[in-house]
Scaffold this motif. Structure first.
Motif: not given
Length: 286
Positions: A76-79, A95-96, A101-107, A124-133
């Protein structure tokens, strides 16, 4: 297997172990079971493992620099996440418009920002992205088109961000500075027979350690991207790597039982002797 230790957990194993994070503050190693869903913690002082069930898929946790608790990446996102008792305070869903989609990994980086990737649950499809919080809780999409955005790692000098798209086997490298990231380039292309690149970390010499999903090993790559060495593990799906301990000389590795249920050590947490030292993880500045 010589040089590999399975961490005792009373028969518990992770459906999809991920998101390793070493907390010097707690003297403990955190990691997630995305499909559990659950958060685990290993105390290095006494070997005790604690497991907290979670209400949602959880990909990772990162400690806060100036406040108690953790920042977590959920479906559901960052928390914000506090433990004992568990309290979850949502920050933002990046990504509402993509509920599958879901968050997967981070540093986190030295500026207190979190770099986190997303992926479709079905991979199964290229809908993922890289985000900066950012520490002020704003989010920015900085790259997109990933099927499984994975394994961010920050070079020891803080000038490179490594990021992976697991399905095509690509490890990218971005120039990183206070302004953000730029100039994405292909850094490593996984070869047939290697499996696929998953979680990553760096050592103090600038070596990049990569978990091989479907490859039953972790490998170290030199700062110029050349394969240096590999360490075999008794599980097919290796997912994440993390240096821990006061001297950052202990390397822990997560794995997944999902899709490998017949393997006795699938889903275990492993420890291996890396022969090098890691670097302290960065913390979130907000």
């Amino acid at each position: 297997m010589s040089g590999v230790r399975v961490i005792p957990r009373g028969g518990e194993r992770d459906r999809l172990g991920e998101g390793l994070f070493w907390s010097a503050r707690a003297g403990a190693l955190y990691w997630t079971d995305i499909l559990g869903p659950a958060l685990n913690r290993l105390s290095l002082a006494d070997g005790r493992v604690t497991r907290w069930p979670m209400p949602d898929m959880i990909g990772w946790v990162i400690e806060r620099r100036d406040a108690p608790g953790l920042i977590a990446g959920f479906r559901s996102g960052f928390a914000e996440l506090l433990l004992d008792p568990v309290r979850i305070t949502p920050i933002v869903d990046p990504e509402p418009d993509l509920p599958d989609n879901r968050l997967n990994d981070a540093k986190a980086d030295a500026h207190g920002r979190i770099w986190a990737g997303t992926m479709p649950i079905g991979a199964d499809r290229p809908t993922g992205s890289l985000y900066r919080l950012d520490p002020d809780r704003t989010t920015t999409r900085v790259d997109t088109g990933y099927t499984v955005a994975n394994g961010p790692a920050i070079s020891p000098g803080g000038d490179w961000l490594y990021h992976t798209d697991t399905v095509p086997g690509r490890v990218y490298r971005f120039a990183l500075d206070e302004a953000g990231v730029r100039d994405r380039e292909l850094f490593i292309q996984f070869q047939p027979g290697w499996g696929r690149p998953d979680g990553m970390t760096v050592d103090a010499q600038g070596g990049l350690w990569i978990a091989h999903w479907g490859g039953a090993r972790v490998s170290r790559f030199t700062p110029d991207g050349a394969l240096d060495r590999s360490i075999a593990l008794p599980a097919s799906h290796i997912t994440n790597v993390c240096f821990a301990g006061e001297a950052y000389d202990r390397l822990f590795v997560t794995s997944a039982a999902e899709g490998a249920e017949d393997e006795p050590h699938a889903g275990a947490l492993f420890e291996i002797d890396p022969g090098v030292h890691g670097v302290p993880p960065h913390l979130f500045g907000g």
